[in-house]
Design an enzyme around this catalytic site. Structure first.
Site, PDB file in Angstrom:
ATOM      1  CG  MET A 286      -1.805   1.188   1.353  1.00 27.89           C
ATOM      2  SD  MET A 286      -2.969   1.336  -0.035  1.00 27.89           S
ATOM      3  CE  MET A 286      -3.070   3.119  -0.198  1.00 27.89           C
ATOM      4  CD  GLU A 312       2.310  -0.828  -3.406  1.00 31.25           C
ATOM      5  OE1 GLU A 312       1.689   0.244  -3.442  1.00 31.25           O
ATOM      6  OE2 GLU A 312       1.795  -1.917  -3.730  1.00 31.25           O
ATOM      7  CE1 TYR A 397      -3.012  -2.878  -8.730  1.00 36.16           C
ATOM      8  CE2 TYR A 397      -5.362  -3.350  -8.836  1.00 36.16           C
ATOM      9  CZ  TYR A 397      -4.248  -2.969  -8.113  1.00 36.16           C
ATOM     10  OH  TYR A 397      -4.369  -2.686  -6.785  1.00 36.16           O
TER      11      TYR A 397
HETATM   12  N1  BES Z   1      -3.175   0.778  -3.790  1.00 33.54           N
HETATM   13  C1  BES Z   1      -3.083  -0.612  -4.012  1.00 33.54           C
HETATM   14  C2  BES Z   1      -3.885  -1.434  -3.048  1.00 33.54           C
HETATM   15  C3  BES Z   1      -5.372  -1.098  -3.047  1.00 33.54           C
HETATM   16  C4  BES Z   1      -6.052  -0.821  -4.220  1.00 33.54           C
HETATM   17  C5  BES Z   1      -6.062  -1.098  -1.856  1.00 33.54           C
HETATM   18  C6  BES Z   1      -7.410  -0.518  -4.182  1.00 33.54           C
HETATM   19  C7  BES Z   1      -7.414  -0.800  -1.824  1.00 33.54           C
HETATM   20  C8  BES Z   1      -8.092  -0.512  -2.990  1.00 33.54           C
HETATM   21  C9  BES Z   1      -1.634  -1.090  -4.023  1.00 33.54           C
HETATM   22  O1  BES Z   1      -0.773  -0.190  -4.636  1.00 33.54           O
HETATM   23  C10 BES Z   1      -1.585  -2.306  -4.894  1.00 33.54           C
HETATM   24  O2  BES Z   1      -1.920  -2.171  -6.033  1.00 33.54           O
HETATM   25  N2  BES Z   1      -1.190  -3.449  -4.373  1.00 33.54           N
HETATM   26  C11 BES Z   1      -1.043  -4.643  -5.163  1.00 33.54           C
HETATM   27  C12 BES Z   1       0.365  -4.679  -5.675  1.00 33.54           C
HETATM   28  C13 BES Z   1       0.633  -5.440  -6.915  1.00 33.54           C
HETATM   29  C14 BES Z   1      -0.259  -5.093  -8.059  1.00 33.54           C
HETATM   30  C15 BES Z   1       2.080  -5.247  -7.322  1.00 33.54           C
HETATM   31  C16 BES Z   1      -1.347  -5.830  -4.287  1.00 33.54           C
HETATM   32  O3  BES Z   1      -1.568  -5.610  -3.080  1.00 33.54           O
HETATM   33  O4  BES Z   1      -1.388  -6.944  -4.740  1.00 33.54           O
HETATM   34 ZN    ZN Z   2      -1.283  -0.048  -6.718  1.00 35.35          ZN
END
Ligand code: BES
Ligand code: ZN
Length: 622
Positions: A286, A312, A397
């Site tokens: 996060m 991140e 994503y």
């Molecule tokens: N910001 C996100 C996590 C998030 C997104 C929390 C939407 C709540 C709502 C974080 O940057 C993220 O994308 N984490 C991914 C990382 C991966 C894509 C490299 C994860 O946790 O898997």
């Molecule tokens: Zn993210």
């Protein structure tokens, strides 16, 4: 010197443009806040982290700015908070004011209305969070690496900050913040802000975040957290037993910052630290500013999973600097970040690795596109009436990333890099929604280089389901070789032991496992495991891919390891697909329930919610 009348006109115009810039955004459905009338510009928190009662207790102060001078109430978002008292400050004195907490809405929580006497500059609210706060997890010592001290952390994105602070909880607005946090002296708190890494004897810590940020980036954790510097701008915070391994694993973080600055301009948040959380952290990472929160499940010993750090870190530009204005626009955060992440990986680890990561992500997306409701495969998704967590998928994503890769291909890397860098500069410390992004794209890229991409094509990407036929299809030469070896093994032209796996990276293993035939025989699975010991893999991504395949083939030989894995890890991405696959088979319901009963108390409220819903859904089908 301008004449007074001319100055008045300029002033009025600037007022109009100021309010226009906020109101041209689509309204954020997920907030009750009256942010068109009055906004918080600065927050000051005074909180006690009480591990005995699992509560944050204290007060929050809002510094206000009026956009509409007739405003007589401040409307805030809350969820499951106890509100004790509200006070207002008129520039000289504090006095009590009235407030009303509305009935709880299942998605948005409870609206808090505070009366604002004329001339109110600040509001202070005395409150506490509850043990069940959706944005906090309180861990017992047994759930930590050291097993001796408790631990707590927040996860505010998307709409959970309101479960531990009464605030205008919308990514359309920004606040700076400061905080005084008290905890017992054997622990230390830490926040997504400037902070002193030294422990102090009193357990009282001060934090400052001078840059304006959206509220979902306000973050807190507390525990037996120690500090190790890695480079001039980077450090890790972790429990003592993880500190050295984490610092080694993530030692390239500075190189990542340097590479990103070259591409997209200065890192604007001074330092970049990583906080390693206990394994129940429900996400991989996060992007809390200055201090990303990171799952320990990526400490693999060989830097094979550090694209998470690149991700991140990339949010320091896409997301934290330029922010999605509503949760419908999440792809503007995550799609851009996935694209930037991959550019960082290419710059630091080379093209082969970056392309392998693109190809793995594209395969995952394609599998998910088949399963998702069609409307949830649209980038500019409709989530009115829904919790943003329920619409979470790899669409924002990877579809978002493929869209940007497409633009890069069509306009050429040089032009696209210039565009993206300017986009970050032009919108620095602002929010943007999809409509405004499309307008910006049109005038700054499409019309600057005519004849390359049409608005129809852009709209196909953004407003239509699934992938356009003209989407990029990442393909890795390294994976082609893996595929050839796999084919040769299946056609009995090659013995398993003669596949040159010694040289394989984790990515090649992941490709190999993910692309084994879905109907592979149990004897072939056994042969693979005997040769490569996949069930015992200490790489959490490899173990995940392997366990998932074995669940689908109903191979009970992995059951012990499977149970261990699901009980010891709380990261949703790694465990939810395993539960889903297990629940496909009614005969394994008792086994799956037994695992979940053991695992559930250790999971984060978010993960509990997701998995509870899977069991519920299963019931309806029976
Ligand atoms: N910001 C996100 C996590 C998030 C997104 C929390 C939407 C709540 C709502 C974080 O940057 C993220 O994308 N984490 C991914 C990382 C991966 C894509 C490299 C994860 O946790 O898997
Ligand atoms: Zn993210």
């Amino acid at each position: 010197m301008k004449k007074p009348i001319a100055r008045l006109i300029t002033f009025c115009i600037s007022l109009i443009t100021l309010s226009a810039s906020a109101s041209t955004f689509e309204k954020d459905w997920h907030t009750y806040a009256n942010y068109q009338d009055v906004v918080t510009t600065h927050i000051h928190l005074r909180l006690n982290v009480d591990f005995e009662t699992k509560q944050l207790k204290g007060s929050i102060e809002h510094q206000l700015k009026y956009l509409n001078t007739t405003t007589d109430s401040l409307i805030l978002d809350t969820r499951d908070l106890d509100i004790h008292k509200a006070e207002t400050f008129d520039g000289n004195n504090w006095s009590n004011t009235t407030f009303k907490l509305a009935k709880r809405d299942a998605v948005k929580g409870s609206k808090l209305m505070i009366a604002l006497p004329k001339g109110t500059e600040k509001v202070r609210i005395h409150y506490n969070s509850r043990p069940e706060a959706s944005g906090l997890q309180w861990l017992d010592p047994i759930q930590t690496a050291g097993k001796k001290h408790p631990f707590m952390f927040s996860q505010s994105q998307a709409i959970h900050a309101r479960s531990w602070m009464p605030i205008q909880d919308t990514p359309a607005m920004r606040v700076s913040y400061s905080a005084d946090i008290q905890t017992i002296a054997t622990l230390r708190p830490i926040m997504s802000a400037k902070n002193n890494p030294q422990w102090n004897k009193k357990g009282l810590y001060h934090f400052e975040m001078p840059q304006p940020i959206p509220t979902y980036l306000i973050a807190i954790a507390a525990g037996n957290i120690h500090y190790k510097k890695m480079s001039k701008q980077t450090a890790v915070y972790a429990e003592p037993s993880l500190l050295d391994a984490a610092a080694k694993e993530f030692e390239d973080t500075q190189a990542m910052i340097d590479a990103t600055e070259k591409l997209y301009g200065k890192y604007r948040w001074t330092d970049y630290d990583l906080l390693i959380l206990p394994p129940s952290f429900p996400f991989g990472g996060m992007e809390n500013p200055r201090l990303s929160f990171i799952t320990p499940t990526v400490i693999a010993g060989d830097k094979s999973l550090v694209s998470l750090i690149a991700h991140e870190l990339a949010h320091s530009w896409s997301g934290n600097l330029v922010t999605n204005a509503t949760w419908r626009d999440l792809w503007l955060n995550e799609g851009f970040t996935s694209y930037v992440e991959n550019r960082i990986m290419e710059a630091v680890y080379g093209k082969d690795r970056a392309v392998m990561e693109q190809a793995l992500a594209a395969q995952d997306l394609n599998k998910e596109l088949v399963e998702l409701p069609k409307d949830d495969t649209i980038l500019h998704i409709t989530i009115e009436g829904r919790d943003p967590d329920d619409a979470f998928s790899s669409v924002p994503y990877t579809k978002g990333q493929l869209f940007l890769m497409y633009l890069e291909q069509q306009f050429g890397r040089k032009n696209f890099d210039i565009f993206l860098r300017r986009y970050f500069d032009d919108h620095a410390f602002q929010s943007i929604d999809t409509k405004n992004f499309v307008n910006y794209l049109k005038s700054n890229l499409l019309e600057k280089h005519p004849g390359k991409v049409t608005m129809e094509q852009v709209n196909r990407w953004i407003t239509q389901p699934l992938l356009p036929s003209f989407a990029p299809k990442p393909s890795s030469d390294v994976f082609k070789l893996v595929q050839e070896n796999m084919n040769a093994w299946f056609s009995n032209d090659l013995k398993l032991k003669n596949i040159p796996t010694n040289q394989w990276t984790v990515h090649e293993w992941l490709y190999f496992i993910n692309n084994l035939p879905q109907d592979i025989s149990l004897s072939k699975l056994e042969e693979l495991d005997n040769q490569f010991k996949l069930t015992q893999s200490t790489n959490n991504e490899i173990a995940h891919a392997w366990l998932l395949l074995n669940i689908k083939r109903n191979n009970s030989a992995v059951n012990t390891r499977l149970a261990d894995y699901m009980i010891s890890i709380g990261r949703r991405k790694l465990i939810v697909p395993l539960y889903k696959a297990l629940l496909q088979d009614p005969k394994r319901l008792a086994f799956t329930k037994a695992i979940y009963n053991k695992a559930r108390p250790g999971y984060h409220p978010l993960a509990q919610g997701t998995i509870d819903a899977l069991f519920e859904k299963g019931k309806n089908v029976e």
